[in-house]
Design a protein around this motif. Structure first.
Motif, PDB file in Angstrom:
ATOM      1  N   GLY A   1      -6.530  16.035  38.035  1.00 59.59           N
ATOM      2  CA  GLY A   1      -6.305  16.162  39.476  1.00 59.59           C
ATOM      3  C   GLY A   1      -5.492  17.364  39.883  1.00 59.59           C
ATOM      4  O   GLY A   1      -5.248  17.584  41.069  1.00 59.59           O
ATOM      5  N   ALA A   2      -5.033  18.163  38.898  1.00 61.56           N
ATOM      6  CA  ALA A   2      -4.216  19.334  39.212  1.00 61.56           C
ATOM      7  C   ALA A   2      -4.277  20.326  38.060  1.00 61.56           C
ATOM      8  O   ALA A   2      -4.651  19.969  36.932  1.00 61.56           O
ATOM      9  N   ILE A   3      -3.903  21.566  38.346  1.00 61.20           N
ATOM     10  CA  ILE A   3      -3.904  22.641  37.345  1.00 61.20           C
ATOM     11  C   ILE A   3      -2.532  23.313  37.328  1.00 61.20           C
ATOM     12  O   ILE A   3      -1.928  23.533  38.390  1.00 61.20           O
ATOM     13  N   ILE A   4      -2.045  23.605  36.124  1.00 57.68           N
ATOM     14  CA  ILE A   4      -0.862  24.455  35.965  1.00 57.68           C
ATOM     15  C   ILE A   4      -1.299  25.692  35.187  1.00 57.68           C
ATOM     16  O   ILE A   4      -1.894  25.570  34.117  1.00 57.68           O
TER      17      ILE A   4
ATOM     18  N   THR B   1      -9.947  21.746  42.466  1.00 56.49           N
ATOM     19  CA  THR B   1      -8.689  21.119  42.071  1.00 56.49           C
ATOM     20  C   THR B   1      -7.532  22.060  42.385  1.00 56.49           C
ATOM     21  O   THR B   1      -7.627  23.260  42.114  1.00 56.49           O
ATOM     22  N   PRO B   2      -6.432  21.558  42.942  1.00 51.90           N
ATOM     23  CA  PRO B   2      -5.329  22.450  43.323  1.00 51.90           C
ATOM     24  C   PRO B   2      -4.492  22.903  42.132  1.00 51.90           C
ATOM     25  O   PRO B   2      -4.256  22.149  41.190  1.00 51.90           O
ATOM     26  N   ILE B   3      -4.059  24.154  42.177  1.00 48.16           N
ATOM     27  CA  ILE B   3      -3.005  24.628  41.273  1.00 48.16           C
ATOM     28  C   ILE B   3      -1.692  24.102  41.848  1.00 48.16           C
ATOM     29  O   ILE B   3      -1.449  24.229  43.055  1.00 48.16           O
TER      30      ILE B   3
ATOM     31  N   MET C   1      13.593  27.199  33.393  1.00 53.78           N
ATOM     32  CA  MET C   1      13.569  27.387  34.847  1.00 53.78           C
ATOM     33  C   MET C   1      12.329  28.135  35.316  1.00 53.78           C
ATOM     34  O   MET C   1      12.086  28.246  36.520  1.00 53.78           O
ATOM     35  N   ASP C   2      11.564  28.658  34.370  1.00 51.13           N
ATOM     36  CA  ASP C   2      10.435  29.532  34.732  1.00 51.13           C
ATOM     37  C   ASP C   2       9.179  28.741  35.084  1.00 51.13           C
ATOM     38  O   ASP C   2       8.143  28.842  34.425  1.00 51.13           O
ATOM     39  N   LEU C   3       9.290  27.939  36.134  1.00 51.18           N
ATOM     40  CA  LEU C   3       8.149  27.178  36.652  1.00 51.18           C
ATOM     41  C   LEU C   3       8.218  27.230  38.169  1.00 51.18           C
ATOM     42  O   LEU C   3       9.162  26.733  38.777  1.00 51.18           O
ATOM     43  N   GLU C   4       7.231  27.859  38.789  1.00 48.16           N
ATOM     44  CA  GLU C   4       7.219  28.024  40.245  1.00 48.16           C
ATOM     45  C   GLU C   4       6.187  27.118  40.882  1.00 48.16           C
ATOM     46  O   GLU C   4       5.051  27.031  40.408  1.00 48.16           O
ATOM     47  N   ARG C   5       6.574  26.474  41.971  1.00 51.51           N
ATOM     48  CA  ARG C   5       5.616  25.680  42.737  1.00 51.51           C
ATOM     49  C   ARG C   5       4.573  26.600  43.364  1.00 51.51           C
ATOM     50  O   ARG C   5       4.912  27.656  43.889  1.00 51.51           O
ATOM     51  N   PHE C   6       3.316  26.207  43.284  1.00 53.50           N
ATOM     52  CA  PHE C   6       2.234  27.030  43.824  1.00 53.50           C
ATOM     53  C   PHE C   6       1.836  26.537  45.204  1.00 53.50           C
ATOM     54  O   PHE C   6       1.508  25.369  45.383  1.00 53.50           O
TER      55      PHE C   6
END
Length: 535
Positions: free
Chosen positions: A243-246, A268-270, A280-285
């Motif tokens: 249901g989602a992509i990273i 499908t949304p990123i 910490m290197d994870l940004e909301r898309f």
């Protein structure tokens, strides 16, 4: 950085057109060709690029535009809207809720970075008040459990795995059952890497999914995968129905457009972008914010969230903020501010969030900037506790201390003097802030009870005496008067302008409080000036 060249080329194409004196259909077609060429070179699927070009031409319909229409504005809006549509599948991702167990299962190809992403995601939810846990159901790759264990311990997240059990279905089911019993809010299950040619592993994936019954399955895609992203993501969608992509490894130099193609192929949304190796290197898309960064418009909401995440649990930052509001700024406060700036990531990452700054910093080297900040930390680490807790005058009274700090840090006397000079500037700013805060408190106290009109007149008189408002009507240091500040707050909290970020009624007072601890970042900006001189 991934997609940086794409953004630069698209931004240049649109800017060249809007700056052109003769805006005709040929110039419009040239812009579209350059945008399409940039997307194709970034590995975006050719069908998507053709569809994008056709949609923009249909929307603008250049030849039939009436003379009174602002063509430049219309073209800018059309390009922005269609680029947003390219990465926006119009599907809402699952959002974990506190107070119940939310199971998230991670799937993807070998080497995509699933295990590291699991820990990043767990830490993301943990910092937002959710109790998170990790389950290692990757029994195929040697060292997978050890890697997850090390990451989990570092991030202080509970984990489950087995060195003896080889059936991933059993491990996943047992781990999820244990953490559900302990009432964890988010349980993230890491699985083995696999691709569509491995039928047995795909069958295993469906068995794990049946056993843990996840609330959401997330596909982890490597940004370097290129055109294969569409085929592989379609295969995973057909089997695991994620249901989602990273997208991971976006800090590299890959084209990255293949991952965008996967969004269109699977609708499908990123939800996140992996921007480095650290936790910490994870940004909301967000589609709009992503395109704003591509076009050099910035992402202020993303910057605020980034600062909030860094200052969330930092006692030292809170202490620094108390000092600043009291008009005090020690060398230790300055050190904490520099450390916070270093945690925020490289200059290229921050510049993309600030409107216009990405163009100004295009040629700057992240490595030089980080080296400058590290050398400043070396200077602080060579100071005694008494020196760090001082206002810096101790170095003026006893110059021999400057030589000692330079020798102890392996730097020069000039660098110590530059650091002390920057600190004096920041201390002066803190003193102004403290004085203005006291004036504001007095004004607020005056408004409590009594004749409001008389009190308001007295407050205005006091405010005028603070800034010698004169013709400019402002406060000292270029700080706007109260009316201007109210307008700024209203602008931030009101609807966003077209193509620009909207903070959606965010608690501005809370935001300013959190960012207050980074006020020394302005001093770091002074350090940034030093960076420029260093090159």
């Amino acid at each position: 950085m991934v997609l940086q060249d794409l953004g630069r080329r698209i931004n240049a194409a649109v800017s060249d057109l809007t700056r052109s004196n003769s805006l005709d259909e040929k110039a419009f077609d040239d812009m579209l060709k350059e945008i399409c060429a940039a997307l194709l070179s970034a590995d975006v699927n050719v069908r998507l690029v053709q569809s994008l070009r056709k949609s923009i031409k249909t929307t603008v319909h250049f030849s039939s535009l009436p003379p009174a229409v602002n063509k430049k504005r219309m073209i800018q809006k059309a390009v922005f809207d269609h680029l947003v549509a390219l990465v926006n599948p119009h599907a809402e991702p699952f959002r974990p809720k506190k107070g119940r167990s939310n199971v998230i299962m991670m799937v993807g190809l070998q080497g995509a970075g699933k295990t590291t992403t699991c820990t990043k995601l767990a830490r993301h939810y943990q910092m937002r008040g959710l109790r998170t846990a990790l389950v290692c159901a990757d029994t195929f790759r040697a060292g997978a459990f050890d890697q997850l264990k090390q990451n989990a311990i570092k991030a202080k997240i509970p984990y489950y795995g087995s060195l003896t059990q080889t059936d991933p279905v059993v491990v996943a089911a047992d781990g999820v059952a244990q953490f559900k019993k302990e009432r964890f809010d988010v349980i993230i299950v890491d699985t083995s890497g696999r691709h569509k040619q491995e039928a047995d592993l795909f069958e295993e994936m469906t068995q794990i999914q049946t056993a843990v019954n996840p609330n959401q399955t997330i596909l982890v895609l490597d940004s370097t995968i290129g055109q294969a992203a569409e085929v592989q993501s379609s295969a995973f969608k057909a089997t695991a129905d994620f249901g989602a992509i990273i997208i991971t490894k976006t800090d590299g130099h890959a084209a990255g457009g293949g991952a965008i193609s996967a969004v269109a192929a699977t609708h499908t949304p990123i939800i996140f972008l992996g921007t480095g190796e650290h936790m910490m290197d994870l940004e909301r898309f967000e589609p709009k914010a992503f395109v704003q960064k591509l076009l050099g418009m910035g992402d202020i909401a993303g910057l605020v969230e980034h600062v909030q995440a860094i200052t969330q649990d930092s006692a030292s930052i809170k202490e620094t903020y108390k000092h600043i509001t009291a008009g005090i700024y020690t060398l230790r406060d300055f050190r904490e501010n520099i450390s916070s700036i270093m945690k925020m990531g490289p200059l290229s990452k921050l510049s993309g969030m600030i409107p216009g700054l990405s163009n100004m910093t295009a040629g700057l080297d992240d490595e030089d900037g980080s080296l400058k900040l590290r050398r400043m930390i070396y200077l602080f680490d060579s100071m005694t506790a008494a020196e760090l807790d001082s206002d810096g005058k101790i170095f003026v009274d006893q110059p021999s201390r400057i030589v000692r700090v330079a020798c102890g840090s392996g730097t020069s006397v000039r660098e110590v003097e530059d650091l002390l000079s920057q600190h004096r500037m920041m201390a002066g700013m803190a003193k102004k802030v403290g004085g203005q805060r006291k004036q504001m408190q007095r004004a607020q106290n005056m408004l409590k009870g009594g004749n409001k009109e008389q009190q308001m007149a007295a407050m205005q008189k006091r405010m005028a005496s603070m800034g010698g408002a004169g013709a400019a009507g402002g406060m000292p240091g270029g700080i706007p008067n109260m009316g201007e500040m109210a307008k700024m707050m209203q602008m931030l909290q009101g609807p966003g302008s077209e193509g620009m970020p909207n903070l959606g009624g965010m608690d501005i007072q809370s935001m300013m409080s959190r960012m207050g601890g980074l006020m020394g970042g302005g001093g770091g900006g002074g350090g940034g000036g030093g960076r420029g001189r260093g090159r």
